[in-house]
Every structure is written in C-alpha cells, then in structure tokens.
Design an enzyme around this catalytic site. Structure first.
Site, PDB file in Angstrom:
ATOM      1  N   GLU A 184     -38.791 -41.201  -2.560  1.00  0.00           N
ATOM      2  CA  GLU A 184     -38.521 -41.604  -3.949  1.00  0.00           C
ATOM      3  C   GLU A 184     -38.494 -40.320  -4.747  1.00  0.00           C
ATOM      4  O   GLU A 184     -39.461 -39.567  -4.767  1.00  0.00           O
ATOM      5  CB  GLU A 184     -39.608 -42.565  -4.431  1.00  0.00           C
TER       6      GLU A 184
ATOM      7  N   CYS B 136     -41.510 -41.132 -13.161  1.00  0.00           N
ATOM      8  CA  CYS B 136     -40.130 -41.142 -12.663  1.00  0.00           C
ATOM      9  C   CYS B 136     -39.321 -42.244 -13.334  1.00  0.00           C
ATOM     10  O   CYS B 136     -38.094 -42.182 -13.390  1.00  0.00           O
ATOM     11  CB  CYS B 136     -40.114 -41.301 -11.150  1.00  0.00           C
TER      12      CYS B 136
END
Length: 1001
Positions: A757, A791
């Site tokens: 990720e 994020c």
C-alpha cells in the site's frame, strides 16, 4: 403509593379526554389535506421511499439558485419511472418537455414556493422586522414567545462571533417591539404578573466552533466567554434567556456552562437564566437530580425547560456507528414515562426551580396539570411551551385551560431554516408521533392516554421474546471509538500520558525467539512536539540479528503452519483482549511518539484490535476445507496453507493499526513473521511485540527487528527464505521492494508475493448543491487530521465554480480557527509532524505552493517542535506539482472546476487511486461518481479518511498499491497458497453416495 398512582392516572386520563373533546374536529394545518403541504405530508406518511426523497429535496432546496438547477433536482428526486409520487408533483417531475419549457419553470417555481411556505409555517420570519410582525400577532392572541435564531452549525470562530452578535442585535430589536406590548394575563409590566415579555433561547455550541467533549474545560470556558455578554444584556433588559440543549455530545458541556454562568458573580442575581433538559436521554434523571441539588446547595434558583428531544434518529445512528451505548431511550413510551417522572421531580422542587413544560402530547400535558394540582404548585411556578407552527389545536386548547402558553419561535434565513424544517417533518411523520396518531391516524383515545410506563413495559416484554440466543463466537463488531462525553475517558488520557512519561526513556531491545536482544547500535526516538524529550533508545538490528530471526522462523514454521486455524485464531483473540484492556496507555504512546491527537490515537489502537478480531474470524472461515464439484466417484477438497516466512515492513502514521493488521494476517494464516517497524515509531512497535509475547505466541513465530533500512531493508526483501513481503509506505520504497522481490535469488524456492500500500493524492469534490456546513468541516478534518499524515488524507479539494467563493471563504475561516500545538493538549486541533525530516520536506512543498498558486492561508506555528504551517493554496490546476505529488502533510490545494464532469476528470488525473470523496445532493452526480471516480475507497457526503475494518475494506490501485483490501474478505488469501486434494472413491464399481451429490434423487 399504588393507590395514589391509580387515582392520579384516573385524573390524568379524565383531563386528557376533556382536552381531546375541546379540540375535536380540528387538526394542525400541516395535516390539512386541502393544502399542498397536507397532501405531500399525507403521501410521505404512506410511502417511506417518497418521504426520504422529499426530506432530502427539502434539505437541498435553498442551494438551488437557478431554475435549471431546481428543475434538474426535481427530476432527479421525483422523476424516476418506478417512483410513486403524489399528483401535486407528478406533472412537474414527469411531464413531457418539463426540463426547459415555460410550463416546467412555472411548476418548479410553484414547488419551491410551496416548500418555502412549509418552512415559513414553522418560522416567525427571516429578519427581525418580519419576526416582530408575527410576534405582535401572537401576543394579540395571548401567546407568549421565546425566540431562537436558526443556525447551529458554525465552522469558524468568525461565525461563532457573528452568532453572538446576532443575539445582541435580536435583544435590541425585541426591546423596541416590547415597548408597545401589553402584558399578557392582565399583569402589570410582566406577562402573567411575573414573566418577562422578552424571552430568547440560544444554542451554546454555535457560539464556539471548536467545542468538543475531549476539550471539556476549554469548550466550557470559550462558550461562557461568548455567552456571558448575551446573558448580561438580557439581565440588563429584564429579559429571560434559556440555554438550549443540543446533541448528546454537548450535554455535559451545556450543563457546566449553565452552572458557571448562573453562579457568576455578575449574574448571580439573574434568576431568568434557564436550561433545557431532554427526557429521551437516559442520563436526564441523574442530571436533573444533580441540578436541583446544586441549586439548593448554592442557594440559587434555577429554571428548567423539559422537552422530549429532537435528535433521536441522529443520536441512535451515531451511537451505533461508534460502538457507544445508545444515549436515548429506544422505546418511545420510556421517554414519555421519563417526562412525567421528571416533571414531577421539578414540580416537587418548585420553590427553587421554575418549570417550562415543553410538549404537544396531551397525556404529558394532562399529567403535568394534574401533578401540579396534587402538589399544590402555584401557577406562577410553571408554564407550558409548544413549538410555533406544530400543533395549533393543542396550543389553542392549552391556552383555554392553562392560560400560560409560550411558543418556541425560530427566526432567520431560509437556508438554516430547512434543517429545522426537516427535524419538524421527522417529528410529524414518525410512526410514533403523538400528533400523527392523534390527528391523522385517529388512534384510540384511551390508548393515547394510557400510562406510558405500562406501555413501555409491554414493549420491553415483546422485544425480549424476539431476542436470539448468542453464538459460541459472537459476530465481528468494530471496537468502540473513544467517548469523551464520559468523564472517565477524558481523565484516562492525561493519566495514561503521565504513566507513559514515567516509563519512557529506557532501552528498547529487539525480540527474537521471544527473547530480548540488546545491540550496540541504538537510535533515539523523540517527541516531535519537543525533540528534547526522548521516548526511548531503540536497538537496531544488523544482518546478523536478521539471520538469527530467520533461523528461528525456519525452525518454528512447520509447527505453526500445521497448527489448527482455531488455535492460531485463539492467539489473536487473546492479543486483542490484552490490547483492549490497555487501550489508553497504548494510545498515549502514540500521542507522545508520533504526535497523534487523543481521538486518533485511540482509533488507531481500536483498529489494531479490529484487525485481530476480524482476521481471526476470517481464518476460521477459510480454515474449513471446501468441497469442490459434485461428480460421483470422487471427492475434491480445496484448502489453504501458509506461504512460509513473511517480512512485514510497517509505516509510522498508523503505527499500531497497520503494523497489527499486516502481522496478524500473516500470523493467523500460519506464516512466521519478521516485523520491521518504522524507525520513528519503533517504541510503539515494541508495544505490539510485547502484546504478542503476552498472548503466548510460540518461540520463533514472531520477531521484532527494528533496523536501519540501508542496512537490513534490501537484505530482508531479497533473502531467499522470505516468501512474502507486506509493506505500507511511500510509492518510491514500495516500487523498490516490488523490483527487488522480482529477482529470484540462489536457493529461493518460491516466487515472492508483495502486498504494498503506497499512498495517494486524494481529492474531495464539492458539488454546487453540497451542504457546506458538513463539507467544510469534513474537508478540514480530512486534510488536517493528524496533520495530513494519512495516505487517505485530502490534499486536493475540487470545487465547482458556482459555489467556489462561498466555500473557500468558509474553509479559510475554519482553518484560521484551528489551534496548533502539542497533541497531548486536547484543545489543539493540529499537532507536530512526525520528525525533523518530514518538517523539512513539507516546508519545501509549502514554498512550492506559493510559487505555483495563491496562498489563501498559512498558519503560524510554535517555535519549538516539528511543526509546519497549515496551508491552503488555490489557483491550482492538474499540471501543477502541488496537484500531483504526495506531500504527506497539511497542505491543501483548492481547484476550481467549471462543472461536475471536469471535477471528476481532475480527480482522476493523478497516478494514484486510493481514496476520494464527493459532497453532493444530486442523485445523478452521486451515481456518476460511483462509476467514474476511480479510487479504491470512495466516500459520498463524508470525508476521505477513517475507513473501518470490515465496513470499509481499505486499499487502492494504480500507483496506490498492489494487493487486496485490508480489513476485507479476501485480504488473508494473499498470505496463503491454495491446495486441492482429489480422492477417487470408486472401488470395483462401487462408489459411496454423498447426500449432496447432484445425481442423488
């Protein structure tokens, strides 16, 4: 006592029947089917889908400033082929040529006019001139009033000050009107001989935009500072001021504000200061007793308006979403019973408490009347209040009997008025609404006048019969959020922070084979709010320690891999329990080591617990061999085994949650784990290792190996014994891992699996019909929560040009209102970034923002600590670096789009595809976003952060990552290799027949 209750109930029912008889044949105007409003309301009560669409349309109506926009929304809300709508809307929504013709525009204007008229039915005017005209009429009809200014959502301190000023101006306006008013009830000077003519109600949270339960003391002080000038002016004028009660999260703050103002030396002689209590809250019996006891102890008379409560749906939904105790009674009759019980308590203390009974329910009104008579309460110690525009027959009948009736009378602009209208419509159309049952459905009078305590008990017994027996392993439920309305949780954080401070500063070793390993190489971890404060000295692994961990993992793997799924899951269940019991201390480590705010640190630990609970259950599902095919004569079973040894490389921004998610997934699927935490969050990483150790994870299965990336990073990724790498971090490092892992090393027996990720450049789109009260606050939270170091954080907000100026004005003022300082102080909205390196990088982007665009706001920051300015920049388009590169800090680019299509195009214009959000009340545009806004997690009418395990499985694509969504149903599959075993069951022409074989008849 029972006989006394029976006698009182008999009197209440008799009084109620008289009341019903006196208003027989009348109905509130909102239910009058001869009017447009009545027809639409009638349809809403018979058709739940239409009701939802109607209320949503009412909510968006004030934003539809052009005939084209109005026409489009009418078609979108009511023009579906499968939608049943009343005839008063049918022609307009579905008519041929409706969109652009003159007839269509006329119909649209008519619909707008009718809905605005509906709103005005509940509002005395949009300005003081209109309001005074209505109040003059009401007073001529012998009704008193209390005026409330509409609008409770303030997103900035400027708006809070404006709200305060509007009340000071309101008092001046009412003073001019009052000079010509005769006293009601034949009194001299005052209404009924004792009540001030001027009476206002105010919502305390609207005075201070930063009010929140976690900053209890700060919120109380700020609201008192803003409210005191209004109270002093009311006192000077001889007016009455009531502090309204709002959502439950503000309840204790409101009570404390009332007590502080009531006992203020400048207001101690102002006995016209009142507070509202809500009977639907389970806490109200306690709060009422506390207020009455405080009043006697301080020798200060008080006044209480008791109401049922107007936020039932909101409170119920928020509590269930957050995992909290539902603060309201879930059985309507319990609220009615509480209202009678609390009314009696107030009346029993009428010597020190003036009572305003706020209800339209005839049973409740009759109960107050009869209880007051029984107790001998003087008439000047209580009055009745109803909402303006809600129940005309009730208020008229009440006036005939009680004489002392006050109307709660909102006034203000139509835009905030629509939110108020929706609440009123919800009350009127709810299945359990007394007014609906009385005036629409014609419910049996005796049932409406029944003792609510009896009705509540009947409902409780019925529900108990429906309860299902619990299962051995309960279904997955997300860990509760921190509930700072609880004093115990507000106190738990500073206590935990103090405890952590007493423990920190020591040496944190590696943990290999469940044994501590101290190395010579150590790196200090420091508090980013105060770099001189050392959290701990963290030992660093070299390749030698990595080899030691790999040897332990190789030896433990056969045992761990072949251990039953239930046994491995049990370790996670135990670890989750350990973390749950220590949640505040684990949160406190995050507050000090990485600068997370209280609520966000608590949520991080809660997410870690969720991962363990969810993945443990999911492994039990995957651990059952699955029968494949149904052909006779053979049995096929598909099952899974672990890949081998997993390297988990975690980030610092969700230091426990993501670390726990990746490691627990690897562990429960039977892999042994080498865990390398982010350097700046290694003490938190040690805490995770300690949890696993306390849970009894066997030797060799889990290894904690913090280390310098340049020394052990590539070595771990490239090592032939590593079968999979789970990574969360920057795109640059993630792509390096993918590249390194693709090269087969000598002795390597398996293609390495990489789960990565890698970040995002997330956008929030603001449509021209968006609710800005919500949108501004959600953008602020998504962009600046944890300093934008997520994020999923919003770094681009794309605003349609029609609403652009209004949005950025409110956005900048909201940002200007935020306090910046150490995260351990709950009064600070934003804290430091994680370290000096991040501070330097983000400041470079702040400078770039000034070069590429126009800085709308750049905040000041504390001198000491790793702080960067909260920054808003506009005049940004997709070609700018600020619109393309991940900053990982509190820098927000504002982009102006000409229409929704361009907004979608710009949102998709980066190489990332992680999260995004849209604020719109156009069904068509929301559907378009579902299809065309291509991100892993899309949020409609909420912010871009805050994904929860199972509810919003998290992860993106393009350059945002590779792999399945964390916290989702297929995440564990990445840590497993599937196997299939086929057995031929034929023996000399004979095959056993299974009951589920297809050919069995």
């Amino acid at each position: 006592m029972s006989n006394s209750n029976d006698v009182l109930n008999t009197r209440i029912r008799a009084r109620g029947r008289e009341f019903f008889e006196s208003i027989k044949g009348e109905a509130p105007s909102i239910f009058n089917k001869g009017w447009w409003t009545g027809k639409v309301m009638d349809w809403a009560m018979r058709n739940e889908d239409f009701k939802v669409q109607l209320f949503r349309f009412v909510d968006v109506l004030p934003y539809l400033n052009t005939s084209d926009s109005l026409t489009r929304h009418i078609q979108e809300y009511f023009g579906g082929d499968d939608q049943e709508i009343p005839s008063v809307l049918k022609w307009g929504a579905k008519g041929t040529g409706w969109g652009g013709g003159l007839a269509g525009k006329i119909m649209a204007k008519s619909i707008r006019s009718n809905i605005e008229s509906m709103a005005k039915q509940f509002i005395i005017g949009e300005n003081i001139k209109q309001g005074l005209k209505t109040l003059n009429r009401l007073r001529k009809d012998d009704f008193a009033f209390t005026v409330d200014i509409l609008g409770e959502a303030t997103v900035s301190e400027e708006e809070g000050i404006q709200y305060q000023q509007s009340y000071l101006e309101l008092l001046d306006g009412l003073a001019k009107g009052a000079s010509s008013w005769k006293a009601l009830g034949g009194g001299e000077g005052q209404d009924w001989g004792y009540a001030p003519k001027i009476n206002i109600s105010i919502k305390p949270s609207a005075l201070y935009s930063q009010a929140r339960p976690s900053d209890f003391a700060g919120s109380v002080a700020a609201i008192c500072q803003r409210l005191k000038p209004v109270a002093l002016k009311a006192k000077e004028m001889g007016a009455h001021l009531c502090i309204d009660m709002e959502q439950y999260k503000f309840k204790d703050i409101t009570i404390e504000v009332y007590k502080k103002l009531r006992s203020d030396s400048d207001l101690v002689d102002f006995d016209q200061l009142a507070i509202v209590l809500q009977s639907y809250l389970v806490d109200t019996d306690h709060d009422l007793a506390h207020l009455l006891a405080w009043s006697r102890e301080e020798d200060l008379p008080i006044a209480i308006r008791l109401v049922k409560g107007a936020y039932w749906d909101y409170e119920t939904v928020i509590a269930k979403q957050s995992g909290w105790r539902v603060p309201v009674y879930t059985i309507k009759a319990d609220t009615d019973a509480a209202f009678e019980r609390q009314s009696r308590k107030i009346l029993e203390n009428s010597d020190i408490c003036y009572f305003a009974c706020g209800s339209h329910n005839i049973r409740s009104i009759a109960a107050v009347m009869e209880t007051a008579l029984e107790l001998g309460v003087p008439e000047e110690r209580y009055e009745f209040q109803v909402l303006y525009g809600m129940a005309e027959p009730v208020r008229k009948g009440l006036l005939n009997v009680a004489k002392r009736v006050r109307l709660y009378s909102p006034y203000g602009e139509i835009l905030p008025g629509m939110a108020y209208l929706v609440r009123r419509l919800l009350e009127n159309t709810a299945n359990e609404s007394f007014l609906r049952q009385s005036f629409v459905e014609g419910a049996e009078m005796d049932r409406l006048l029944e003792d609510p305590a009896v009705l509540a008990e009947e409902e409780r017994e019925a529900r108990q019969k429906q309860d299902q027996p619990s299962k051995a392993i309960p279904p997955f439920v997300n860990e509760s959020f921190a509930d700072f309305t609880l004093e115990s949780e507000r106190k738990a954080f500073p206590q935990a922070i103090d405890q952590v401070r007493q423990e920190m500063g020591g040496i944190y070793p590696l943990i290999i084979n469940n044994r501590e390993v101290v190395t010579e190489d150590k790196i200090p971890s420091y508090n980013p709010a105060d770099p001189d404060e050392i959290i701990g000295q963290v030992c660093q692994a070299s390749r030698q320690e990595v080899d030691l961990a790999l040897e332990g993992a190789r030896q433990a793997l056969p045992m761990w891999r072949d251990l039953g799924p239930q046994d491995r899951a049990n370790y996670l269940f135990k670890a989750a329990d350990i973390a749950r019991k220590d949640i505040f201390k684990l949160s406190a480590w995050q507050v000090l080591e990485v600068g997370k705010q209280w609520s966000q640190a608590h949520a991080d630990v809660g997410e870690a617990i969720d991962f363990m609970e969810y993945y443990a259950r999911d492994m039990l599902r995957l651990g059952q061999p699955r029968r494949m095919g149904r052909a006779p004569g053979e049995v096929n079973h598909l099952f899974y085994q672990s890949k081998g040894i997993a390297a988990v490389i975690s980030p610092w921004n969700f230091p426990l949650a993501i670390s726990c998610g990746m490691t627990s997934a690897a562990l429960v699927t039977g892999n042994c784990v080498l865990y390398k935490p982010a350097g700046v969050a290694s003490v938190i990483g040690y805490g995770l290792a300690d949890i696993y150790r306390k849970a009894g994870i066997p030797d060799g299965v889990f290894h904690f190996i913090p280390g310098r990336g340049r020394i052990i990073g590539d070595y771990i990724v490239e090592h032939p014994d590593i079968s999979l790498i789970a990574f969360t971090g920057s795109m640059e490092v993630g792509l390096r891992i993918v590249n390194k892992a693709s090269v087969v090393q000598t002795g390597q027996q398996q293609v390495k699996r990489v789960i990565a990720e890698m970040g995002g450049k997330n956008a929030i789109i603001i449509d021209d019909d968006a609710d800005l009260d919500e949108a501004v606050l959600e953008v602020v939270y998504s962009a600046y929560g944890f300093q934008g170091q997520k994020c999923s954080a919003c770094s681009r907000v794309i605003v349609l040009e029609n609403i652009y100026d209004k949005f950025i004005t409110r956005l900048v003022e909201a940002a200007r209102s935020l306090k910046i300082g150490p995260a351990e102080d709950p009064g600070n909205y934003m804290g430091p970034v994680v370290d000096r390196s991040a501070q330097e990088k983000i400041n470079e982007y702040v400078d770039l923002a000034g070069q590429e665009g126009n800085i709308l706001y750049r905040s000041d920051v504390p001198e000491k600590g790793c702080y960067v300015p909260l920054t808003i920049v506009d005049s940004i388009t997709p070609e700018h670096r600020i619109a393309q590169e991940e900053i990982f800090g509190p820098v927000l680019a504002v982009m102006k789009a000409r229409d929704f299509d361009q907004a979608i195009e710009w949102a998709n214009s980066t190489r990332f595809a992680l999260t995004g959000a849209v604020f719109s009340r156009s069904p068509k545009n929301l559907d378009k976003a579902r299809t065309e806004f291509r991100v892993g997690n899309l949020y409609l009418n909420r912010g871009s952060t805050g994904a929860l395990v199972e509810r919003q499985p998290f992860g993106g694509f393009k350059m945002s990552g590779v792999g399945s969504k964390a916290g989702g149903p297929d995440y564990l599959m990445q840590f497993l290799d599937p196997r299939c075993v086929t057995e031929n069951t034929m023996r000399r022409g004979f095959a056993p027949i299974a009951e589920d074989d297809d050919w069995v008849e």
